[in-house]
Design an enzyme around this catalytic site. Structure first.
Site, PDB file in Angstrom:
ATOM      1  N   GLY A  71      41.328  -3.313  19.026  1.00  0.00           N
ATOM      2  CA  GLY A  71      42.648  -3.845  18.202  1.00  0.00           C
ATOM      3  C   GLY A  71      42.472  -5.096  17.352  1.00  0.00           C
ATOM      4  O   GLY A  71      41.246  -5.420  17.582  1.00  0.00           O
ATOM      5  N   ASN A  72      43.191  -5.817  17.333  1.00  0.00           N
ATOM      6  CA  ASN A  72      42.507  -7.872  16.583  1.00  0.00           C
ATOM      7  C   ASN A  72      42.428  -8.449  17.686  1.00  0.00           C
ATOM      8  O   ASN A  72      43.377  -8.561  18.202  1.00  0.00           O
ATOM      9  CB  ASN A  72      44.325  -7.907  16.034  1.00  0.00           C
ATOM     10  CG  ASN A  72      45.517  -7.446  16.789  1.00  0.00           C
ATOM     11  OD1 ASN A  72      45.534  -8.856  16.623  1.00  0.00           O
ATOM     12  ND2 ASN A  72      46.814  -6.543  16.591  1.00  0.00           N
ATOM     13  N   GLY A 116      44.140  -9.836  20.835  1.00  0.00           N
ATOM     14  CA  GLY A 116      42.790  -9.388  22.219  1.00  0.00           C
ATOM     15  C   GLY A 116      43.187 -10.764  22.836  1.00  0.00           C
ATOM     16  O   GLY A 116      42.601 -10.909  24.467  1.00  0.00           O
ATOM     17  N   GLU A 127      37.057  -5.604  22.130  1.00  0.00           N
ATOM     18  CA  GLU A 127      36.059  -4.700  21.217  1.00  0.00           C
ATOM     19  C   GLU A 127      37.204  -5.090  19.340  1.00  0.00           C
ATOM     20  O   GLU A 127      39.137  -4.525  19.430  1.00  0.00           O
ATOM     21  CB  GLU A 127      36.298  -2.963  20.728  1.00  0.00           C
ATOM     22  CG  GLU A 127      35.343  -2.903  21.302  1.00  0.00           C
ATOM     23  CD  GLU A 127      33.777  -2.502  21.616  1.00  0.00           C
ATOM     24  OE1 GLU A 127      33.519  -2.653  20.474  1.00  0.00           O
ATOM     25  OE2 GLU A 127      32.676  -2.178  22.181  1.00  0.00           O
ATOM     26  N   CYS A 175      36.864  -1.140  11.465  1.00  0.00           N
ATOM     27  CA  CYS A 175      36.177  -2.134  11.624  1.00  0.00           C
ATOM     28  C   CYS A 175      35.380  -3.128  11.255  1.00  0.00           C
ATOM     29  O   CYS A 175      34.682  -4.029  11.244  1.00  0.00           O
ATOM     30  CB  CYS A 175      36.863  -2.352  13.198  1.00  0.00           C
ATOM     31  SG  CYS A 175      35.750  -1.156  14.049  1.00  0.00           S
TER      32      CYS A 175
HETATM   33  P1  NAD Z   1      47.232  -1.319  17.343  1.00  0.00           P
HETATM   34  O1  NAD Z   1      48.669  -2.421  16.813  1.00  0.00           O
HETATM   35  O2  NAD Z   1      46.963  -0.341  17.419  1.00  0.00           O
HETATM   36  O3  NAD Z   1      47.186  -2.591  18.611  1.00  0.00           O
HETATM   37  C1  NAD Z   1      46.104  -2.063  19.423  1.00  0.00           C
HETATM   38  C2  NAD Z   1      46.932  -1.425  20.597  1.00  0.00           C
HETATM   39  O4  NAD Z   1      47.421  -3.398  20.833  1.00  0.00           O
HETATM   40  C3  NAD Z   1      47.646  -1.049  20.996  1.00  0.00           C
HETATM   41  O5  NAD Z   1      48.024  -0.393  21.969  1.00  0.00           O
HETATM   42  C4  NAD Z   1      48.698  -2.027  21.021  1.00  0.00           C
HETATM   43  O6  NAD Z   1      50.304  -1.085  21.551  1.00  0.00           O
HETATM   44  C5  NAD Z   1      48.737  -3.214  21.475  1.00  0.00           C
HETATM   45  N1  NAD Z   1      49.544  -3.982  21.508  1.00  0.00           N
HETATM   46  C6  NAD Z   1      49.844  -4.390  19.808  1.00  0.00           C
HETATM   47  N2  NAD Z   1      50.517  -5.977  20.213  1.00  0.00           N
HETATM   48  C7  NAD Z   1      50.677  -6.364  21.573  1.00  0.00           C
HETATM   49  C8  NAD Z   1      50.724  -7.334  22.015  1.00  0.00           C
HETATM   50  N3  NAD Z   1      51.744  -8.233  22.323  1.00  0.00           N
HETATM   51  N4  NAD Z   1      50.641  -7.130  23.298  1.00  0.00           N
HETATM   52  C9  NAD Z   1      50.487  -6.261  24.507  1.00  0.00           C
HETATM   53  N5  NAD Z   1      49.776  -5.470  23.625  1.00  0.00           N
HETATM   54  C10 NAD Z   1      49.887  -4.388  22.335  1.00  0.00           C
HETATM   55  O7  NAD Z   1      46.293  -2.192  15.905  1.00  0.00           O
HETATM   56  P2  NAD Z   1      45.266  -3.170  15.558  1.00  0.00           P
HETATM   57  O8  NAD Z   1      45.692  -4.220  16.311  1.00  0.00           O
HETATM   58  O9  NAD Z   1      46.267  -3.018  14.414  1.00  0.00           O
HETATM   59  O10 NAD Z   1      43.974  -2.371  14.866  1.00  0.00           O
HETATM   60  C11 NAD Z   1      42.855  -3.178  14.001  1.00  0.00           C
HETATM   61  C12 NAD Z   1      42.026  -4.527  14.088  1.00  0.00           C
HETATM   62  O11 NAD Z   1      41.960  -3.804  15.582  1.00  0.00           O
HETATM   63  C13 NAD Z   1      41.450  -4.758  13.498  1.00  0.00           C
HETATM   64  O12 NAD Z   1      41.471  -6.115  13.895  1.00  0.00           O
HETATM   65  C14 NAD Z   1      40.071  -3.591  13.613  1.00  0.00           C
HETATM   66  O13 NAD Z   1      38.448  -4.282  12.640  1.00  0.00           O
HETATM   67  C15 NAD Z   1      40.232  -3.462  14.926  1.00  0.00           C
HETATM   68  N6  NAD Z   1      39.175  -2.493  15.395  1.00  0.00           N
HETATM   69  C16 NAD Z   1      38.527  -3.127  16.413  1.00  0.00           C
HETATM   70  C17 NAD Z   1      37.326  -1.405  16.830  1.00  0.00           C
HETATM   71  C18 NAD Z   1      36.135  -1.677  17.636  1.00  0.00           C
HETATM   72  O14 NAD Z   1      35.655  -0.824  17.664  1.00  0.00           O
HETATM   73  N7  NAD Z   1      35.712  -3.405  17.377  1.00  0.00           N
HETATM   74  C19 NAD Z   1      37.378  -0.912  16.284  1.00  0.00           C
HETATM   75  C20 NAD Z   1      39.063  -0.547  15.911  1.00  0.00           C
HETATM   76  C21 NAD Z   1      39.860  -1.408  15.261  1.00  0.00           C
END
Ligand code: NAD
Length: 524
Positions: free
Chosen positions: A195-196, A200, A217, A251
């Site tokens: 995720g972001n 992270g 990731e 991503c």
């Molecule tokens: P998202 O909003 O789905 O969040 C990912 C997870 O984090 C979810 O399961 C969510 O429940 C959890 N989450 C959200 N807020 C939280 C908090 N405050 N506390 C705990 N958990 C929490 O996904 P996103 O972040 O919008 O995803 C997009 C980002 O992910 C982009 O930056 C993209 O580049 C990155 N990404 C990376 C990869 C990789 O393999 N490197 C792959 C896909 C996406």
């Protein structure tokens, strides 16, 4: 849609049961792991339509992209793990010289324990089921927490998972921020988060309370260098494809282009041609083109287009009511533009112009290390850019396809994430390399080893230390570097300074003996 979140009690029970079944050692059996990998492959194979349909409802993405970019890649991943897990899990003997031969130094590949996989919404199959393949192959028990943002998919997965997968090894838990927070407060032996970067950091901080290792990731701004030596027709097709798949919500999508002003104008012409070929009636009416996932993301991207100081040369159309945003190319984008502040994660592609590729490298290096870096240009240019920059991955002549190659580790560096997935790399991420020695401690071999190693016992003597050095110490296999240049490179520069110093000293010596006449004679 309304996604059913698991209750607090269900989360605690699942965690407890998975920890217990890990302790029962059921997952140590490689055949058991292989069976789970087979089951996972059939979960994907049997449910292509249902999976594609759920993702279409979440992201407006077409079946073709889901099958090609997700189901195919993830099935390959499961097959690769199934075929190789026997050899990945094999103990590795390490040769450490004759003195340790009796002790059989070996690395055992052991599962870490009970692990947590938290997934993102953009490619729910690849980034949620994908890491589970590595966790299973390595023999862990695991909970998968899908992203609540892709709710249709999360709901379908919660329904399918128990029909295929043994609940003693893996479970799916659904929830939002609160449930994820609850999961993160529990004890794990590894956490993988996709995720972001903002979340992270939360994950890494929570994991630190148990000193739990993490794999992050994350994303970032992945640049594309386009040099004048590139074939711009092919370049434009490949970049436009990579930027528009899943509506740019990838991503490793190209985030911005770096090129000279001359290349920029030629490239835009090629983009126009490719654009017409991809969507002859425009992307809005095309069944192939996806939508932005939700209003929040649409608003963020819309704000970029409203306030950018770059000029829109292709695209720009959007429709909030259906979360449609046309693939949009920005020309002459200022470096401090809003489109250049964070990862775009949508179908907007700014072009930054530079004097040359060297200036482009300095620009990239002044920012966070990206997840991927792409180069279109000849081998020499690529090598130069590779040498001068850092990124999670580097691809010349294409984009994003490295994700499909199971034998390449997939992951970021610095703020784009750490530790990696796919194939053996993923297996290693979820395994502990346990150092083992098997020292002979009885019988004739035990007696020999005891004799050899007994100089280590007190009372300590110089003689015994000498014996131990002879036995286990290593002689330095290199010469001492020149004292006066400690720390300096020992290559050309050192030789240059060495010879220059000798020359200066020689001239000073001559001057001391014969005065100015000697120098005048030499310089004549
Ligand atoms: P998202 O909003 O789905 O969040 C990912 C997870 O984090 C979810 O399961 C969510 O429940 C959890 N989450 C959200 N807020 C939280 C908090 N405050 N506390 C705990 N958990 C929490 O996904 P996103 O972040 O919008 O995803 C997009 C980002 O992910 C982009 O930056 C993209 O580049 C990155 N990404 C990376 C990869 C990789 O393999 N490197 C792959 C896909 C996406």
């Amino acid at each position: 849609m309304e996604l059913r979140y698991n209750t607090k009690d269900e989360i605690l029970a699942a965690h407890e049961e998975l920890r217990r079944s890990f302790d029962s050692h059921i997952t140590l059996d490689i055949e058991f792991r292989k069976h789970q990998l087979k089951q996972l492959s059939f979960l994907l194979k049997d449910n292509v339509d249902a999976l594609a349909d759920a993702i279409r409802k979440d992201l407006g993405r077409c079946r073709f992209e889901t099958v090609f970019a997700e189901i195919m890649v993830t099935t390959n991943s499961a097959v690769e793990a199934h075929q190789n897990v026997d050899s990945w899990a094999k103990n590795e003997s390490r040769w450490a010289g004759a003195v340790w031969a009796f002790h059989s130094p070996t690395v055992r590949k052991e599962p870490k324990g009970t692990v947590l996989v938290i997934g993102a919404w953009n490619y729910p199959i690849s980034v949620q089921i994908g890491p589970m393949i590595s966790a299973i192959a390595a023999g862990n028990t695991a909970i998968l927490k899908p992203s609540e943002v892709a709710a249709h998919f999360a709901s379908l997965l919660a329904d399918l998972w128990p029909k295929y997968m043994d609940p003693r090894m893996t479970r799916v838990i659904n929830g939002g921020v609160e449930e994820t927070g609850q999961l993160l407060d529990l004890r794990w032996e590894h956490i993988l988060y996709t995720g972001n970067g903002r979340v992270g950091k939360i994950v890494a901080e929570k994991a630190a309370q148990w000193l739990c290792p993490t794999t992050l990731e994350l994303g970032g701004k992945s640049p594309v260098f386009v040099d004048e030596s590139a074939d711009l027709k092919i370049t434009a097709h490949r970049i436009l494809w990579a930027k528009s798949v899943n509506c740019g919500q990838t991503c490793i999508a190209p985030d911005y282009i770096i090129c000279t002003p001359g290349v920029q104008s030629k490239l835009i012409k090629e983009f126009e041609i490719a654009y017409g070929e991809f969507w002859p009636n425009g992307p809005k009416s095309s069944p192939d083109y996806a939508r932005i996932v939700n209003e929040r993301q649409f608003g963020r991207l819309n704000n970029i287009l409203e306030t950018t100081k770059g000029s829109i040369v292709i695209g720009g159309e959007r429709d909030a009511s259906i979360k449609f945003m046309e693939p949009t190319i920005l020309k002459d984008t200022p470096r401090g533009d809003i489109s250049m502040s964070d990862e775009i994660f949508g179908p907007i592609l700014p072009i930054i112009t530079v004097k040359d590729m060297d200036e482009g490298c300095s620009f990239v290096n002044s920012r966070d290390q990206p997840l991927a870096l792409y180069v279109f240009g000849n081998k020499k240019v690529t090598e130069e850019i590779a040498r001068k920059t850092r990124s999670g991955a580097l691809v010349q002549g294409d984009l994003m396809l490295h994700f499909c190659v199971e034998s390449l580790p997939f992951g970021g560096t610095g703020p784009s994430g750490y530790s990696s997935l796919h194939g053996k790399a993923g297996f290693d991420t979820f395994s502990h390399a346990r150092a083992t020695m098997n020292a002979p401690a009885s019988g004739i071999l035990g007696w020999i080893v005891e004799k050899l190693m007994s100089p280590r016992y007190p009372p300590y003597t110089d003689g015994n230390l000498a014996k131990l050095s002879l036995l286990a110490g290593r002689k330095l296999p290199f010469k001492r570097p020149p004292q006066s240049y400690r720390g300096a490179p020992t290559g050309k520069m050192t030789r240059f300074f060495n010879s220059t110093t000798v020359l200066i000293l020689f001239l000073a010596f001559l001057y001391r003996l014969y005065g100015g006449q000697a120098l005048a004679f030499l310089l004549r």
